[in-house]
Design a protein around this motif. Structure first.
Motif, PDB file in Angstrom:
ATOM      1  N   UNK A  59      -3.200 -13.345  10.683  1.00  0.00           N
ATOM      2  CA  UNK A  59      -1.785 -13.102  10.939  1.00  0.00           C
ATOM      3  C   UNK A  59      -1.110 -12.624   9.658  1.00  0.00           C
ATOM      4  N   UNK A  60       0.062 -12.030   9.827  1.00  0.00           N
ATOM      5  CA  UNK A  60       0.937 -11.748   8.701  1.00  0.00           C
ATOM      6  C   UNK A  60       2.355 -12.146   9.083  1.00  0.00           C
ATOM      7  N   UNK A  61       3.069 -12.669   8.098  1.00  0.00           N
ATOM      8  CA  UNK A  61       4.473 -13.008   8.243  1.00  0.00           C
ATOM      9  C   UNK A  61       5.239 -12.145   7.256  1.00  0.00           C
ATOM     10  N   UNK A  62       6.430 -11.705   7.645  1.00  0.00           N
ATOM     11  CA  UNK A  62       7.257 -10.910   6.753  1.00  0.00           C
ATOM     12  C   UNK A  62       8.718 -11.235   7.029  1.00  0.00           C
ATOM     13  N   UNK A  63       9.470 -11.373   5.962  1.00  0.00           N
ATOM     14  CA  UNK A  63      10.888 -11.651   6.113  1.00  0.00           C
ATOM     15  C   UNK A  63      11.646 -11.209   4.879  1.00  0.00           C
ATOM     16  N   UNK A  64      12.963 -11.228   4.987  1.00  0.00           N
ATOM     17  CA  UNK A  64      13.807 -10.782   3.886  1.00  0.00           C
ATOM     18  C   UNK A  64      14.925 -11.788   3.669  1.00  0.00           C
ATOM     19  N   UNK A  65      15.182 -12.090   2.395  1.00  0.00           N
ATOM     20  CA  UNK A  65      16.297 -12.955   2.011  1.00  0.00           C
ATOM     21  C   UNK A  65      16.958 -12.315   0.803  1.00  0.00           C
ATOM     22  N   UNK A  66      18.213 -11.970   0.939  1.00  0.00           N
ATOM     23  CA  UNK A  66      18.915 -11.280  -0.145  1.00  0.00           C
ATOM     24  C   UNK A  66      18.266  -9.932  -0.405  1.00  0.00           C
ATOM     25  N   UNK A  67      17.936  -9.673  -1.667  1.00  0.00           N
ATOM     26  CA  UNK A  67      17.314  -8.390  -2.017  1.00  0.00           C
ATOM     27  C   UNK A  67      15.803  -8.517  -2.224  1.00  0.00           C
ATOM     28  N   UNK A  68      15.226  -9.605  -1.729  1.00  0.00           N
ATOM     29  CA  UNK A  68      13.781  -9.814  -1.852  1.00  0.00           C
ATOM     30  C   UNK A  68      13.158  -9.963  -0.470  1.00  0.00           C
ATOM     31  N   UNK A  69      11.895  -9.623  -0.379  1.00  0.00           N
ATOM     32  CA  UNK A  69      11.164  -9.811   0.868  1.00  0.00           C
ATOM     33  C   UNK A  69       9.832 -10.457   0.580  1.00  0.00           C
ATOM     34  N   UNK A  70       9.258 -11.034   1.630  1.00  0.00           N
ATOM     35  CA  UNK A  70       7.986 -11.733   1.517  1.00  0.00           C
ATOM     36  C   UNK A  70       7.018 -11.193   2.558  1.00  0.00           C
ATOM     37  N   UNK A  71       5.763 -11.162   2.160  1.00  0.00           N
ATOM     38  CA  UNK A  71       4.686 -10.850   3.098  1.00  0.00           C
ATOM     39  C   UNK A  71       3.608 -11.890   2.859  1.00  0.00           C
ATOM     40  N   UNK A  72       3.221 -12.586   3.927  1.00  0.00           N
ATOM     41  CA  UNK A  72       2.183 -13.616   3.852  1.00  0.00           C
ATOM     42  C   UNK A  72       1.034 -13.196   4.750  1.00  0.00           C
ATOM     43  N   UNK A  73      -0.139 -13.092   4.177  1.00  0.00           N
ATOM     44  CA  UNK A  73      -1.355 -12.804   4.925  1.00  0.00           C
ATOM     45  C   UNK A  73      -2.156 -14.099   4.978  1.00  0.00           C
ATOM     46  N   UNK A  74      -2.595 -14.497   6.178  1.00  0.00           N
ATOM     47  CA  UNK A  74      -3.268 -15.790   6.310  1.00  0.00           C
ATOM     48  C   UNK A  74      -4.092 -15.846   7.584  1.00  0.00           C
ATOM     49  N   UNK A  75      -4.769 -16.962   7.743  1.00  0.00           N
ATOM     50  CA  UNK A  75      -5.438 -17.314   8.993  1.00  0.00           C
ATOM     51  C   UNK A  75      -4.668 -18.473   9.598  1.00  0.00           C
ATOM     52  N   UNK A  76      -4.348 -18.374  10.883  1.00  0.00           N
ATOM     53  CA  UNK A  76      -3.620 -19.432  11.591  1.00  0.00           C
ATOM     54  C   UNK A  76      -4.635 -20.358  12.251  1.00  0.00           C
ATOM     55  N   UNK A  77      -4.558 -21.644  11.911  1.00  0.00           N
ATOM     56  CA  UNK A  77      -5.503 -22.635  12.429  1.00  0.00           C
ATOM     57  C   UNK A  77      -4.754 -23.622  13.316  1.00  0.00           C
ATOM     58  N   UNK A  78      -5.148 -23.708  14.577  1.00  0.00           N
ATOM     59  CA  UNK A  78      -4.538 -24.659  15.507  1.00  0.00           C
ATOM     60  C   UNK A  78      -4.812 -26.074  15.034  1.00  0.00           C
ATOM     61  N   UNK A  79      -3.768 -26.910  15.014  1.00  0.00           N
ATOM     62  CA  UNK A  79      -3.896 -28.309  14.609  1.00  0.00           C
ATOM     63  C   UNK A  79      -3.415 -29.174  15.764  1.00  0.00           C
ATOM     64  N   UNK A  80      -4.306 -29.954  16.337  1.00  0.00           N
ATOM     65  CA  UNK A  80      -3.971 -30.826  17.464  1.00  0.00           C
ATOM     66  C   UNK A  80      -3.350 -32.152  17.027  1.00  0.00           C
ATOM     67  N   UNK A  81      -3.105 -32.320  15.745  1.00  0.00           N
ATOM     68  CA  UNK A  81      -2.547 -33.543  15.196  1.00  0.00           C
ATOM     69  C   UNK A  81      -1.140 -33.770  15.754  1.00  0.00           C
ATOM     70  N   UNK A  82      -0.978 -34.821  16.512  1.00  0.00           N
ATOM     71  CA  UNK A  82       0.323 -35.136  17.118  1.00  0.00           C
ATOM     72  C   UNK A  82       1.402 -35.349  16.053  1.00  0.00           C
ATOM     73  N   UNK A  83       1.021 -35.922  14.918  1.00  0.00           N
ATOM     74  CA  UNK A  83       1.992 -36.144  13.834  1.00  0.00           C
ATOM     75  C   UNK A  83       2.543 -34.817  13.315  1.00  0.00           C
ATOM     76  N   UNK A  84       1.725 -33.770  13.283  1.00  0.00           N
ATOM     77  CA  UNK A  84       2.187 -32.449  12.840  1.00  0.00           C
ATOM     78  C   UNK A  84       3.201 -31.885  13.834  1.00  0.00           C
TER      79      UNK A  84
END
Length: 130
Positions: A59-84
């Motif tokens: 997956x990738x996430x991208x967003x902008x805040x003010x005059x900066x932006x972020x791009x996050x490249x990662x693997x999304x792992x399902x977590x069945x932990x009820x506490x999470x």
């Protein structure tokens, strides 16, 4: 990782990209949570995005805040932990009308093997790995 979390919180809405076959899919997201030293996102099991992340965890996430932006490249792992799930929903009370921990639909995913870049037009990019 905390800096990535804080930046995504500032964005309020960021965009999550997944893959469906050979077609990219992008949609707005707003949930981001830091729990047990992991960065989490949340969605419903019945949504296409959940099926897409299960078929291809990249997956990738991208967003902008003010005059900066972020791009996050990662693997999304399902977590069945009820506490999470509980932690996520406690931080997003507006979602509690749709989702409840352990309801069979609420899913939380943590990001692993992640690289984030915080960029602007005036400063060098900052790279964060977690």
């Amino acid at each position: 990782m905390e800096e990535v979390y804080e930046f995504l919180k500032k964005c309020e809405v960021y965009y999550l990209a997944t893959v469906e076959g050979d077609q990219p899919r992008v949609r707005p997201f707003g949930t981001i949570d830091l729990f047990e030293n992991r960065l989490y996102i949340q969605t419903g099991k019945v949504k296409n995005v959940a099926a897409q992340m299960k078929a291809n965890a990249k997956v990738e996430l991208s967003g902008m805040a003010g005059d900066k932006w972020i791009r996050v490249t990662a693997e999304a792992v399902l977590d069945d932990n009820l506490a999470a799930q509980e932690h996520m929903l406690a931080n997003y009370p507006s979602l509690q009308a749709q989702y409840q921990p352990g309801d069979g639909n609420t899913e939380v995913y943590y990001l692993q093997n992640a690289t984030a870049q915080i960029c602007s037009f005036t400063e060098p990019a900052q790279t964060i790995q977690f």
